[in-house]
Write a protein that holds these residues in place. Structure first.
Motif, short mmCIF file in Angstrom:
data_model
loop_
_atom_site.label_atom_id
_atom_site.label_comp_id
_atom_site.label_asym_id
_atom_site.label_seq_id
_atom_site.Cartn_x
_atom_site.Cartn_y
_atom_site.Cartn_z
N GLY A 118 14.86 1.43 4.75
CA GLY A 118 14.54 0.21 5.49
C GLY A 118 14.21 -0.92 4.54
N ARG A 119 13.53 -1.93 5.04
CA ARG A 119 13.26 -3.14 4.26
C ARG A 119 12.38 -2.86 3.05
N ASN A 120 11.38 -2.01 3.20
CA ASN A 120 10.46 -1.74 2.10
C ASN A 120 10.66 -0.35 1.50
N SER A 121 11.85 0.18 1.70
CA SER A 121 12.07 1.58 1.35
C SER A 121 12.01 1.87 -0.14
N ILE A 122 12.37 0.92 -0.98
CA ILE A 122 12.35 1.17 -2.42
C ILE A 122 10.91 1.35 -2.91
N ASN A 123 10.00 0.49 -2.44
CA ASN A 123 8.59 0.67 -2.79
C ASN A 123 8.04 1.97 -2.23
N GLU A 124 8.46 2.29 -0.99
CA GLU A 124 8.03 3.55 -0.37
C GLU A 124 8.54 4.74 -1.18
N LEU A 125 9.78 4.65 -1.65
CA LEU A 125 10.35 5.74 -2.45
C LEU A 125 9.59 5.90 -3.76
N ARG A 126 9.27 4.79 -4.39
CA ARG A 126 8.50 4.86 -5.64
C ARG A 126 7.16 5.60 -5.40
N ASN A 127 6.49 5.22 -4.31
CA ASN A 127 5.21 5.86 -3.99
C ASN A 127 5.39 7.35 -3.71
N ALA A 128 6.49 7.68 -3.04
CA ALA A 128 6.76 9.08 -2.71
C ALA A 128 7.03 9.90 -3.98
N ILE A 129 7.77 9.33 -4.91
CA ILE A 129 8.04 10.03 -6.17
C ILE A 129 6.75 10.26 -6.94
N GLU A 130 5.93 9.23 -7.03
CA GLU A 130 4.66 9.36 -7.76
C GLU A 130 3.73 10.35 -7.06
N GLY A 131 3.68 10.29 -5.72
CA GLY A 131 2.84 11.21 -4.98
C GLY A 131 3.31 12.65 -5.10
N THR A 132 4.62 12.85 -5.06
CA THR A 132 5.18 14.20 -5.20
C THR A 132 4.88 14.77 -6.57
N PHE A 133 4.97 13.92 -7.60
CA PHE A 133 4.64 14.37 -8.95
C PHE A 133 3.19 14.82 -9.05
N LYS A 134 2.31 14.16 -8.27
CA LYS A 134 0.88 14.51 -8.28
C LYS A 134 0.57 15.67 -7.33
N ASN A 135 1.63 16.27 -6.77
CA ASN A 135 1.50 17.43 -5.87
C ASN A 135 0.85 17.09 -4.55
N GLU A 136 0.97 15.83 -4.12
CA GLU A 136 0.52 15.48 -2.78
C GLU A 136 1.46 16.14 -1.76
N GLU A 137 0.93 16.46 -0.60
CA GLU A 137 1.70 17.20 0.40
C GLU A 137 2.09 16.32 1.59
N LYS A 138 3.28 16.58 2.13
CA LYS A 138 3.78 15.92 3.34
C LYS A 138 3.64 14.40 3.27
N ILE A 139 4.30 13.83 2.29
CA ILE A 139 4.27 12.38 2.11
C ILE A 139 5.29 11.76 3.06
N LEU A 140 4.85 10.78 3.81
CA LEU A 140 5.68 10.16 4.84
C LEU A 140 5.61 8.66 4.67
N SER A 141 6.76 7.99 4.70
CA SER A 141 6.75 6.54 4.55
C SER A 141 6.00 5.88 5.70
N SER A 142 5.37 4.76 5.42
CA SER A 142 4.43 4.15 6.35
C SER A 142 5.08 3.62 7.62
N ASP A 143 6.40 3.40 7.61
CA ASP A 143 7.05 2.86 8.80
C ASP A 143 7.30 3.91 9.87
N LEU A 144 7.03 5.18 9.54
CA LEU A 144 7.16 6.25 10.53
C LEU A 144 5.81 6.47 11.18
N SER A 145 5.78 6.36 12.50
CA SER A 145 4.50 6.27 13.20
C SER A 145 3.87 7.60 13.58
N PHE A 146 4.65 8.68 13.60
CA PHE A 146 4.07 9.93 14.10
C PHE A 146 3.15 10.58 13.08
#
Length: 222
Positions: A118-146
């Motif tokens: 989506g519009r902010n997906s590149i920043n969201e992807l960057r955050n997801a990559i960094e979070g995954t590297f830190k072993n964070e679990e079930k990372i979901l981009s902020s535009d998904l409401s559930f």
């Protein structure tokens, strides 16, 4: 940061953006494939060479063309990867926004993060990559409401989905029963199936079978 990343994406414009994010994060080895079969081959080769990938970023949809392939979707690629490299971190980067399908990716295929294009997906992807590297679990981009704490859809089983799919294809009770008997799915009696359909109508607050199918499609169940 990750040392070796594979990007599975068939659109050049998207893959270039993803690779740019990885380069900005100073990932030293980045490979890209446009076909899921090639992705699996690269992952197997990495293991054989004792130089395994530590992250896979994959789309879900891959457009078919003249080339015959065995793996035709991101789900199929991830499932195949899970068979050969169980510890590989996995991020899905897709336009899909159906909550049930996304939850299934986490719960059944063990992905680490899901980013919606989506519009902010590149920043969201960057955050997801960094979070995954830190072993964070079930990372979901902020535009998904559930929320994963939401109990909705958790009670839906594969048996229910099979019924919904056959209903959406125009099958009636008897033909659903016959299909289930052929596939050795139980219970397969018309009475049991009818009770399950009625339960699904109550669960989804559907007025009739047509309404039920429409709701199921909205949730991405069929």
């Amino acid at each position: 940061m990750f040392k070796k990343v594979l990007v599975a994406e068939d659109l050049d414009s998207i893959s270039i953006a993803v690779i740019q994010v990885l380069e900005e994060l100073e990932v030293p080895t980045i490979h890209h494939v446009k076909y899921c079969d090639d992705g699996l081959l690269k992952i197997k080769k990495g293991l054989n060479d004792n130089e395994p990938y530590d992250l896979l970023i994959s789309d879900l949809s891959f457009k078919s063309d003249h080339r015959k392939t065995n793996l035709n979707s991101g789900e199929e690629l991830i499932a195949a990867v899970n068979e050969v490299q169980t510890d590989l971190k996995k991020i899905v980067f897709s336009i899909e926004d159906k909550s049930y399908r996304i939850k299934t990716l986490f719960n059944e295929l063990g992905i680490n993060a899901y980013v919606s294009k989506g519009r902010n997906s590149i920043n969201e992807l960057r955050n997801a990559i960094e979070g995954t590297f830190k072993n964070e679990e079930k990372i979901l981009s902020s535009d998904l409401s559930f929320s994963f704490n939401d109990k909705s859809l958790i009670e839906i089983e594969s048996y229910d989905i099979s019924i919904l799919k056959l209903l959406s294809q125009g099958h009636i009770l008897e033909s659903i029963s016959n299909e289930f008997k052929t596939l050795d799915i139980t219970p397969n009696g018309t009475s049991s199936i009818e009770k399950r359909i009625n339960k699904l109508k109550i669960y989804f607050k559907a007025n009739n079978n047509v309404h039920l199918i429409a709701i199921a499609k909205d949730f991405g169940l069929v």
